[in-house]
Design a protein around this motif. Structure first.
Motif, PDB file in Angstrom:
ATOM      1  N   UNK A  13       0.900  -1.153   0.000  1.00  0.00           N
ATOM      2  CA  UNK A  13       0.000   0.000   0.000  1.00  0.00           C
ATOM      3  C   UNK A  13       0.938   1.201   0.000  1.00  0.00           C
ATOM      4  N   UNK A  14       1.364   1.605  -1.166  1.00  0.00           N
ATOM      5  CA  UNK A  14       2.547   2.449  -1.336  1.00  0.00           C
ATOM      6  C   UNK A  14       2.459   3.750  -0.559  1.00  0.00           C
ATOM      7  N   UNK A  45      -0.133  -6.032  -5.625  1.00  0.00           N
ATOM      8  CA  UNK A  45       1.306  -6.025  -5.904  1.00  0.00           C
ATOM      9  C   UNK A  45       2.067  -7.064  -5.072  1.00  0.00           C
ATOM     10  N   UNK A  46       1.684  -7.200  -3.816  1.00  0.00           N
ATOM     11  CA  UNK A  46       2.493  -7.992  -2.891  1.00  0.00           C
ATOM     12  C   UNK A  46       2.014  -9.404  -2.626  1.00  0.00           C
ATOM     13  N   UNK A  47       0.956  -9.873  -3.317  1.00  0.00           N
ATOM     14  CA  UNK A  47       0.363 -11.152  -2.913  1.00  0.00           C
ATOM     15  C   UNK A  47       1.309 -12.340  -3.107  1.00  0.00           C
ATOM     16  N   UNK A  48       2.125 -12.330  -4.164  1.00  0.00           N
ATOM     17  CA  UNK A  48       3.024 -13.471  -4.395  1.00  0.00           C
ATOM     18  C   UNK A  48       4.162 -13.467  -3.383  1.00  0.00           C
ATOM     19  N   UNK A  49       4.737 -12.297  -3.117  1.00  0.00           N
ATOM     20  CA  UNK A  49       5.779 -12.209  -2.085  1.00  0.00           C
ATOM     21  C   UNK A  49       5.223 -12.660  -0.738  1.00  0.00           C
ATOM     22  N   UNK A 431      10.139   1.583  -7.614  1.00  0.00           N
ATOM     23  CA  UNK A 431      11.209   2.378  -7.028  1.00  0.00           C
ATOM     24  C   UNK A 431      11.110   2.258  -5.521  1.00  0.00           C
ATOM     25  N   UNK A 432      12.235   2.197  -4.841  1.00  0.00           N
ATOM     26  CA  UNK A 432      12.215   1.984  -3.386  1.00  0.00           C
ATOM     27  C   UNK A 432      12.947   3.104  -2.651  1.00  0.00           C
ATOM     28  N   UNK A 504       7.196   4.001  -5.344  1.00  0.00           N
ATOM     29  CA  UNK A 504       6.318   4.268  -6.476  1.00  0.00           C
ATOM     30  C   UNK A 504       6.462   3.146  -7.494  1.00  0.00           C
ATOM     31  N   UNK A 505       5.543   3.108  -8.431  1.00  0.00           N
ATOM     32  CA  UNK A 505       5.654   2.158  -9.534  1.00  0.00           C
ATOM     33  C   UNK A 505       6.091   2.896 -10.784  1.00  0.00           C
ATOM     34  N   UNK A 506       6.678   2.153 -11.707  1.00  0.00           N
ATOM     35  CA  UNK A 506       6.953   2.682 -13.033  1.00  0.00           C
ATOM     36  C   UNK A 506       6.888   1.511 -14.008  1.00  0.00           C
ATOM     37  N   UNK A 507       6.991   1.827 -15.258  1.00  0.00           N
ATOM     38  CA  UNK A 507       6.910   0.788 -16.286  1.00  0.00           C
ATOM     39  C   UNK A 507       8.310   0.348 -16.681  1.00  0.00           C
ATOM     40  N   UNK A 508       8.540  -0.951 -16.705  1.00  0.00           N
ATOM     41  CA  UNK A 508       9.841  -1.484 -17.100  1.00  0.00           C
ATOM     42  C   UNK A 508      10.200  -0.948 -18.485  1.00  0.00           C
TER      43      UNK A 508
END
Length: 588
Positions: A13-14, A45-49, A431-432, A504-508
């Motif tokens: 939940x960024x 976003x985080x369900x697999x981790x 991005x972290x 944040x998110x970005x596109x590869x």
């Protein structure tokens, strides 16, 4: 009695959740619970981790999402602003069908309903309700909103509508208590509603951080999100410090009058079991010319290429090497993979789009060489195929392809036309908050002098993936300041709690997934830059789930490689053996 947390926001939940998945799962296990949920705001976003970590630690993972429900249609953009723009609703996947439906709901919230937030509506919930358990959520839920406005009958009608959508026993009225006066009033009304409707209650804690002492760093995180300082009065905040992973005993002390609502959390948890499938490839089928199977067509292309590369009568050892590689490719199920890659490279070369010569382990494959996927002769340089593809180490082949930077999009557009826009999607990256950056962010939020924070940040060694803990060990001056200056200690301690969180998110820049079916049949989707649809899972996760991901890289990357080669040769005095770089058989 037993209890499970069902309303949980993690780091994904960024800039709203600082609850790191590994710490969260460890804390749940430490508290003696056997199940736990993930319900991030509008995303998966985080369900697999989370799934992997929970399984690793022996915790039953409950996969969910707190979605945003539009008051009318998800397509409606002309709606009331403020609090009535959308309502919260917690959805939990009970089984694999529920997980697939949750994936659809969350994806369409972005692709079809995005307006400030990824919004769904009751039409979507009706269509994809099977296998899903729903909770009425927090004060931002639709039922609670009506109750806070004194509209009991409207709230009751809404609750009955949700029960009708999800089915009896699949919708619960959610009790929460974080010391907010409105929650006490809402909880009283929910008890009354439960008695009148038969809809059962469930007690949750709205988790946003792991430990009680994380309240301050989480408050700092909210300031980073909103561009505020801790000293600002009118800003977003979670007052009371109650949004952490509480023990069963703490929840019982909080809800001594609602033991059944607490027990219902475990009953729900015991119903939720989703198994995620890893390592099973989901490659699209390549359409071959009439009269051929995929296997026959790949063989034809390769042996035609063998003659083109090595002459009309190639040496028997070359034929044996080619047959061996083809056999491995067939046994591992990657025939269509090579045809797909050959096809878009063939398109690029046929249209005058520069293509790189190949790099990485793919250069060790004579199949790739005969298909003109690579231009580096693996026989001449004695390169090993097994570094690229090995039946004893099952993993997807990884072929990175360089295209002309200016015309790369033409190749992607070709792939979209061939396989369909719903089956070709670009890939998300995150991005972290890294060591230096998080120090500067936290320093700004704490309103510390810029020069002071800058001096501390510059003490962080310039190393890849450096952490604050590692920096303290490496830089003795920094460690001395940390031990002796309380202000430096607080700055670094607060930063350490937030370090590594996704910002944040970005596109590869180059990553594309090509799917057998519509991509949202397998993974949730989101919106990236310029409203482009992207996967919610990263490239590594997609590969683990068996999806075909490709790197469409720009030729600028080749320039970097050439520069690196020159630097290594200059500094070491050693001449590196490299194949001449050719693009479409023309030297550049």
């Amino acid at each position: 009695m037993s209890f499970a947390h069902l309303h949980v926001h993690t780091e994904f939940s960024l800039l709203d959740g600082s609850n790191k998945i590994k710490e969260y799962v460890s804390r749940v296990k430490e508290l003696g619970m056997n199940s736990a949920a993930i319900t991030d705001h509008g995303v998966m976003y985080g369900v697999i981790d989370f799934y992997r970590e929970a399984k690793k630690q022996g915790i039953n993972p409950i996969l969910g999402c707190e979605v945003y429900v539009a008051p009318n249609s998800r397509f409606d953009r002309e709606i009331t602003g403020g609090d009535d723009r959308y309502y919260h609703l917690v959805l939990l996947a009970e089984n694999e069908e529920g997980y697939a439906n949750l994936t659809k709901i969350v994806s369409k919230g972005f692709v079809e309903g995005y307006y400030y937030k990824p919004r769904v509506d009751k039409e979507l919930l009706r269509k994809y309700h099977k296998g899903i358990i729903a909770l009425s959520a927090c004060l931002a839920g639709e039922v609670a909103r009506f109750l806070t406005k004194g509209l009991y009958e409207e709230a009751k009608k809404t609750a009955l509508e949700y029960q009708e959508i999800f089915g009896e026993g699949n919708f619960f009225l959610e009790l929460q208590d974080h010391g907010i006066p409105e929650q006490g009033l809402v909880n009283q009304q929910l008890f009354k509603m439960s008695e009148e409707t038969g809809i059962e209650l469930v007690a949750t804690n709205d988790i946003h951080y792991t430990y009680a002492e994380d309240a301050k760093p989480h408050d700092i995180l909210l300031c980073i999100q909103t561009g505020k300082k801790l000293s600002d009065e009118n800003r977003m905040r979670y007052d009371g410090g109650q949004y952490y992973v509480k023990s069963e005993e703490e929840m019982l002390r909080l809800f001594p009058y609602a033991k059944q609502a607490l027990e219902n959390t475990q009953k729900i948890a015991d119903r939720c079991h989703v198994e995620i499938e890893f390592g099973v490839t989901k490659l699209p089928k390549f359409d071959v010319p009439e009269g051929f199977t995929s296997w026959e067509y790949l063989n034809k292309l390769c042996f035609d290429g063998l003659k083109r590369r090595y002459g009309e009568d190639p040496d028997l050892a070359l034929v044996e090497r080619l047959n061996y590689e083809l056999g491995v490719i067939k046994s591992m199920g990657y025939v269509d993979y090579f045809l797909i890659v050959w096809d878009f490279i063939h398109f690029a070369k046929s249209n005058g789009i520069m293509v790189g010569p190949g790099r990485g382990s793919a250069a060790g494959s004579i199949v790739a060489y005969t298909l003109a996927i690579t231009n580096i002769d693996p026989i001449r340089y004695q390169l090993l195929f097994e570094r690229f593809l090995n039946p004893e180490r099952v993993s997807m082949p990884d072929i990175d392809v360089d295209f002309c930077f200016e015309r790369r999009q033409e190749v992607i557009d070709y792939v979209v036309r061939k396989y369909g826009k719903d089956r070709v999607v670009q890939i998300v990256t995150f991005g972290t908050l890294q060591a230096r950056g998080v120090l500067r962010d936290v320093g700004r939020v704490m309103d510390l002098p810029y020069a002071f924070v800058d001096s501390i940040a510059k003490m962080i060694p310039k190393e890849l993936n450096i952490t604050l803990d590692k920096s303290l060990k490496m830089n003795h001056e920094l460690k001395k300041l940390y031990d002796e200056d309380p202000q430096v200690k607080e700055l670094i301690d607060m930063s350490k709690r937030l370090e590594g969180l996704p910002r944040h998110t970005s596109m590869h820049a180059a990553g594309v997934v090509i799917s057998q079916k519509d991509v949202d049949e397998y993974v949730p989707l989101a919106l990236g830059a310029d409203n482009n649809v992207v996967t919610q899972f990263t490239m590594t996760t997609l590969e683990e789930l068996g999806l075909l991901k490709m790197d469409f890289l720009g030729l600028r990357t080749l320039t970097v490689i050439q520069d690196a080669i020159r630097l290594v040769e200059k500094s070491t005095g050693v001449k590196l053996v490299t194949e001449e770089l050719n693009y479409n058989d023309k030297a550049v």
